[in-house]
Design an enzyme around this catalytic site. Sequence first.
Site, short mmCIF file in Angstrom:
data_model
loop_
_atom_site.label_atom_id
_atom_site.label_comp_id
_atom_site.label_asym_id
_atom_site.label_seq_id
_atom_site.Cartn_x
_atom_site.Cartn_y
_atom_site.Cartn_z
N TYR A 146 51.68 -10.07 10.73
CA TYR A 146 52.98 -10.73 10.61
C TYR A 146 52.75 -11.80 9.60
O TYR A 146 53.44 -12.11 8.59
CB TYR A 146 53.39 -11.54 11.78
CG TYR A 146 54.49 -12.37 12.07
CD1 TYR A 146 55.61 -11.72 11.74
CD2 TYR A 146 54.40 -13.73 11.87
CE1 TYR A 146 56.82 -12.62 11.86
CE2 TYR A 146 55.40 -14.54 11.73
CZ TYR A 146 56.83 -13.88 11.75
OH TYR A 146 58.04 -14.74 11.80
N GLU A 147 51.30 -12.42 9.26
CA GLU A 147 51.44 -13.25 8.33
C GLU A 147 50.71 -12.85 7.17
O GLU A 147 50.41 -13.53 6.38
CB GLU A 147 50.15 -14.61 9.14
CG GLU A 147 50.89 -15.15 10.32
CD GLU A 147 49.58 -16.56 10.52
OE1 GLU A 147 48.95 -16.37 10.27
OE2 GLU A 147 50.30 -17.11 11.36
N GLU A 200 45.33 -22.88 17.67
CA GLU A 200 45.02 -22.28 16.57
C GLU A 200 45.91 -21.02 16.41
O GLU A 200 46.26 -20.66 15.42
CB GLU A 200 43.41 -21.63 16.78
CG GLU A 200 42.95 -20.80 15.74
CD GLU A 200 42.80 -21.63 14.42
OE1 GLU A 200 42.61 -20.93 13.25
OE2 GLU A 200 42.46 -22.71 14.44
N TYR A 224 51.15 -16.56 19.64
CA TYR A 224 51.89 -15.21 19.14
C TYR A 224 52.41 -14.41 20.33
O TYR A 224 51.90 -14.55 21.22
CB TYR A 224 50.60 -14.36 18.47
CG TYR A 224 51.50 -13.12 17.87
CD1 TYR A 224 52.23 -13.13 16.68
CD2 TYR A 224 51.17 -11.73 18.57
CE1 TYR A 224 52.72 -12.04 16.00
CE2 TYR A 224 51.77 -10.79 18.08
CZ TYR A 224 52.51 -10.64 16.84
OH TYR A 224 53.26 -9.66 16.15
N VAL A 225 53.62 -14.03 20.03
CA VAL A 225 54.31 -13.34 20.99
C VAL A 225 54.81 -12.08 20.45
O VAL A 225 55.35 -12.20 19.18
CB VAL A 225 55.81 -14.16 21.51
CG1 VAL A 225 56.61 -13.26 22.55
CG2 VAL A 225 55.44 -15.28 22.06
N GLY A 255 61.32 -16.68 25.92
CA GLY A 255 60.76 -17.79 26.13
C GLY A 255 59.24 -17.87 26.37
O GLY A 255 58.93 -18.93 27.05
N GLY A 261 56.63 -17.94 24.33
CA GLY A 261 56.08 -18.81 23.55
C GLY A 261 56.31 -20.33 23.83
O GLY A 261 55.32 -20.95 23.95
N TYR A 320 59.71 -25.05 17.16
CA TYR A 320 59.16 -26.26 17.31
C TYR A 320 59.93 -27.43 17.22
O TYR A 320 59.71 -28.64 17.86
CB TYR A 320 57.88 -26.18 16.25
CG TYR A 320 56.87 -25.04 16.41
CD1 TYR A 320 56.64 -24.49 17.68
CD2 TYR A 320 56.34 -24.50 15.23
CE1 TYR A 320 55.64 -23.40 17.54
CE2 TYR A 320 55.48 -23.53 15.34
CZ TYR A 320 55.24 -22.92 16.41
OH TYR A 320 54.43 -21.81 16.38
#
Length: 155
Positions: free
Chosen positions: A20-21, A80, A83-84, A92, A94, A128
């Site tokens: 994903y990243e 650190e 992830y979901v 919900g 996360g 967030y």
Amino acid sequence: PAHRRDIPAILRLVRELAAYEKEPEAVVATERMYADALFPDRGGPRVYAHVAEVNGAVVAMAVWFVNFSTWTGRHGIWLEDLYVEEAHRCDGLGVALLAALARLCIERGWTRIDWSVLRWNTPAIEIYEALSAAPQTEWLDYRLQGEALAALARR
């Protein structure tokens, strides 16, 4: 909290997070490494994990460790990775994992949870900010690794 049996699922989620990243090749960790870190044979762990399950399957994780604020003289959590799985991102989970870590902080008298997020990860940033988490824009993250780490160690 995660159990030893969750290690394969945690590592799978870490690999999904790396993809994903946009860095899937960066994951070199093994199940043995995670077992040693999360559930060491000697001494206490230095890293922890919480997981969320749906129908008995681990679909989300939070990997964290204890940090320390020299200003408050108290501990906190460095998150650190959170992830979901994509199929469960609107469930919900996360937020539930973050809430579990917040409860842990409060129970232990710790002062905060810190983490980093990639600037382009707007879905996470929106969550967030909805939780009233504040970006720490005055700080820059730095990392020393690889040859630069080795060179400094030789000084």
